[in-house]
Design a protein around this motif. Structure first.
Motif, PDB file in Angstrom:
ATOM      1  N   ALA A  42       1.021  -7.311  -8.147  1.00 26.47           N
ATOM      2  CA  ALA A  42       2.238  -7.748  -8.010  1.00 26.47           C
ATOM      3  C   ALA A  42       2.634  -7.754  -6.555  1.00 26.47           C
ATOM      4  N   ALA A  43       2.295  -6.830  -5.719  1.00 24.47           N
ATOM      5  CA  ALA A  43       2.939  -6.568  -4.377  1.00 24.47           C
ATOM      6  C   ALA A  43       2.444  -7.598  -3.617  1.00 24.47           C
ATOM      7  N   GLY A  44       0.953  -7.858  -3.768  1.00 26.11           N
ATOM      8  CA  GLY A  44       0.412  -9.204  -3.028  1.00 26.11           C
ATOM      9  C   GLY A  44       0.846 -10.541  -3.411  1.00 26.11           C
ATOM     10  N   ALA A  45       1.361 -10.690  -4.688  1.00 25.05           N
ATOM     11  CA  ALA A  45       1.985 -11.871  -5.060  1.00 25.05           C
ATOM     12  C   ALA A  45       3.469 -12.069  -4.167  1.00 25.05           C
ATOM     13  N   LEU A  46       4.113 -11.000  -4.077  1.00 22.20           N
ATOM     14  CA  LEU A  46       5.557 -10.802  -3.621  1.00 22.20           C
ATOM     15  C   LEU A  46       5.067 -10.867  -1.919  1.00 22.20           C
ATOM     16  N   GLU A  47       4.220 -10.432  -1.499  1.00 22.61           N
ATOM     17  CA  GLU A  47       3.763 -10.408   0.123  1.00 22.61           C
ATOM     18  C   GLU A  47       3.664 -11.902   0.407  1.00 22.61           C
ATOM     19  N   ALA A  48       2.670 -12.521  -0.412  1.00 21.61           N
ATOM     20  CA  ALA A  48       2.378 -14.062  -0.119  1.00 21.61           C
ATOM     21  C   ALA A  48       3.335 -14.768  -0.206  1.00 21.61           C
ATOM     22  N   GLU A  49       4.585 -14.469  -1.075  1.00 18.74           N
ATOM     23  CA  GLU A  49       5.601 -15.382  -0.828  1.00 18.74           C
ATOM     24  C   GLU A  49       6.317 -14.937   0.269  1.00 18.74           C
ATOM     25  N   LEU A  50       6.712 -13.787   0.734  1.00 20.67           N
ATOM     26  CA  LEU A  50       7.305 -13.444   1.903  1.00 20.67           C
ATOM     27  C   LEU A  50       6.535 -14.153   3.172  1.00 20.67           C
ATOM     28  N   LEU A  51       5.464 -14.127   3.102  1.00 19.71           N
ATOM     29  CA  LEU A  51       4.454 -14.694   4.308  1.00 19.71           C
ATOM     30  C   LEU A  51       4.830 -16.230   4.260  1.00 19.71           C
ATOM     31  N   LEU A  52       5.019 -16.887   3.123  1.00 17.56           N
ATOM     32  CA  LEU A  52       5.441 -18.275   3.120  1.00 17.56           C
ATOM     33  C   LEU A  52       6.753 -18.605   3.631  1.00 17.56           C
ATOM     34  N   LYS A  53       7.637 -17.742   3.396  1.00 19.85           N
ATOM     35  CA  LYS A  53       9.037 -18.038   3.827  1.00 19.85           C
ATOM     36  C   LYS A  53       9.052 -17.757   5.285  1.00 19.85           C
ATOM     37  N   ARG A  54       8.152 -16.926   5.867  1.00 20.66           N
ATOM     38  CA  ARG A  54       8.031 -16.792   7.505  1.00 20.66           C
ATOM     39  C   ARG A  54       7.127 -18.074   8.097  1.00 20.66           C
ATOM     40  N   GLY A  55       6.518 -18.867   7.266  1.00 20.43           N
ATOM     41  CA  GLY A  55       6.081 -19.873   7.618  1.00 20.43           C
ATOM     42  C   GLY A  55       4.391 -19.689   8.038  1.00 20.43           C
ATOM     43  N   ASP A  56       3.968 -18.687   7.397  1.00 19.98           N
ATOM     44  CA  ASP A  56       2.292 -18.056   7.940  1.00 19.98           C
ATOM     45  C   ASP A  56       1.727 -18.692   6.510  1.00 19.98           C
ATOM     46  N   LYS A  57       1.378 -19.987   6.219  1.00 15.83           N
ATOM     47  CA  LYS A  57       0.911 -20.474   5.042  1.00 15.83           C
ATOM     48  C   LYS A  57      -0.448 -19.991   4.985  1.00 15.83           C
ATOM     49  N   ARG A  58      -1.253 -19.906   5.888  1.00 15.19           N
ATOM     50  CA  ARG A  58      -2.797 -19.554   5.969  1.00 15.19           C
ATOM     51  C   ARG A  58      -2.942 -18.116   5.379  1.00 15.19           C
ATOM     52  N   LYS A  59      -2.118 -17.214   5.875  1.00 15.57           N
ATOM     53  CA  LYS A  59      -2.334 -15.901   5.659  1.00 15.57           C
ATOM     54  C   LYS A  59      -1.725 -15.682   4.155  1.00 15.57           C
ATOM     55  N   ALA A  60      -0.666 -16.553   3.766  1.00 10.30           N
ATOM     56  CA  ALA A  60      -0.001 -16.292   2.415  1.00 10.30           C
ATOM     57  C   ALA A  60      -1.189 -16.681   1.427  1.00 10.30           C
ATOM     58  N   LEU A  61      -1.822 -17.731   1.682  1.00  8.63           N
ATOM     59  CA  LEU A  61      -3.026 -18.226   0.754  1.00  8.63           C
ATOM     60  C   LEU A  61      -4.084 -17.166   0.823  1.00  8.63           C
ATOM     61  N   ASP A  62      -4.476 -16.650   1.760  1.00 10.34           N
ATOM     62  CA  ASP A  62      -5.318 -15.356   1.830  1.00 10.34           C
ATOM     63  C   ASP A  62      -5.001 -14.345   0.875  1.00 10.34           C
ATOM     64  N   VAL A  63      -3.648 -14.065   1.031  1.00 12.52           N
ATOM     65  CA  VAL A  63      -3.212 -12.762   0.409  1.00 12.52           C
ATOM     66  C   VAL A  63      -3.054 -13.261  -1.021  1.00 12.52           C
ATOM     67  N   ALA A  64      -2.525 -14.406  -1.503  1.00 13.22           N
ATOM     68  CA  ALA A  64      -2.639 -14.778  -2.868  1.00 13.22           C
ATOM     69  C   ALA A  64      -3.881 -14.760  -3.487  1.00 13.22           C
ATOM     70  N   CYS A  65      -5.055 -15.311  -2.753  1.00  9.44           N
ATOM     71  CA  CYS A  65      -6.313 -15.336  -3.339  1.00  9.44           C
ATOM     72  C   CYS A  65      -6.667 -14.006  -3.453  1.00  9.44           C
ATOM     73  N   ASP A  66      -6.490 -12.932  -2.819  1.00  6.39           N
ATOM     74  CA  ASP A  66      -7.016 -11.683  -2.725  1.00  6.39           C
ATOM     75  C   ASP A  66      -6.302 -10.948  -4.006  1.00  6.39           C
ATOM     76  N   CYS A  67      -5.054 -11.232  -4.473  1.00  6.01           N
ATOM     77  CA  CYS A  67      -4.458 -10.336  -5.355  1.00  6.01           C
ATOM     78  C   CYS A  67      -4.315 -11.244  -6.691  1.00  6.01           C
TER      79      CYS A  67
END
Length: 168
Positions: A42-67
């Motif tokens: 759940a934390a990873g999913a939320l972190e991915a959404e936060l990263l998307l809001k910050r504009g860091d799409k690649r890192k958000a995708l990496d976090v979302a895949c990992d979690c």
């Protein structure tokens, strides 16, 4: 503030959702630690959404895949990240699975957002009739008046596009 006093991970999840809605990304980021201790996925999913809001799409995708754990929270985050990186086909697949699991659980939480994302993914694949159907469903089930008002012009634009396609 409430979460800082009681440190409840469920309240922290709600607080991060609120921070995302209010665009208070630093506050949301700060709350992730208590969620990671309780529920890494759940934390990873939320972190991915936060990263998307910050504009860091690649890192958000990496976090979302990992979690990703096949649950609705992580499925929605992964679908959202795939959508934002232009991978419409895979986004559709994960979002469809997420919708099915939400329906099976009898949970409509964020269903309007999910349908809007599915619509965008379908549109990215030139499946305009499906995209319109998803967007119309999102408009019908949302309890958020501002979201409904945001959807209306998109529906009108899709209707115009559909009329052009069929009049040619």
């Amino acid at each position: 503030e409430l979460n800082r006093r009681c440190m409840d991970p469920n309240i922290a999840k709600i607080a991060v959702r609120m921070a995302l809605s209010l665009n208070r990304l630093d506050d949301g980021q700060m709350l992730l630690k208590s969620i990671y201790e309780y529920d890494e996925c759940a934390a990873g999913a939320l972190e991915a959404e936060l990263l998307l809001k910050r504009g860091d799409k690649r890192k958000a995708l990496d976090v979302a895949c990992d979690c990703y754990d096949e649950g609705p929270e992580t499925g929605m985050a992964l679908g959202m990240c795939l959508l934002e990186t232009g991978n419409y086909r895979d986004a559709s697949s994960y979002l469809r699975k997420t919708r099915a699991s939400l329906i099976e659980a009898g949970c409509l939480f964020r269903m309007d957002e999910l349908l809007m994302m599915e619509s965008k993914a379908a549109l990215g694949q030139d499946r305009i009739l499906e995209a319109r159907k998803m967007l119309e469903a999102a408009s019908e089930i949302t309890l958020n008046d501002s979201r409904r008002a945001m959807i209306a012009p998109s529906l009108a634009a899709m209707d115009a596009r559909i009329r052009r396609l069929y009049s040619s």
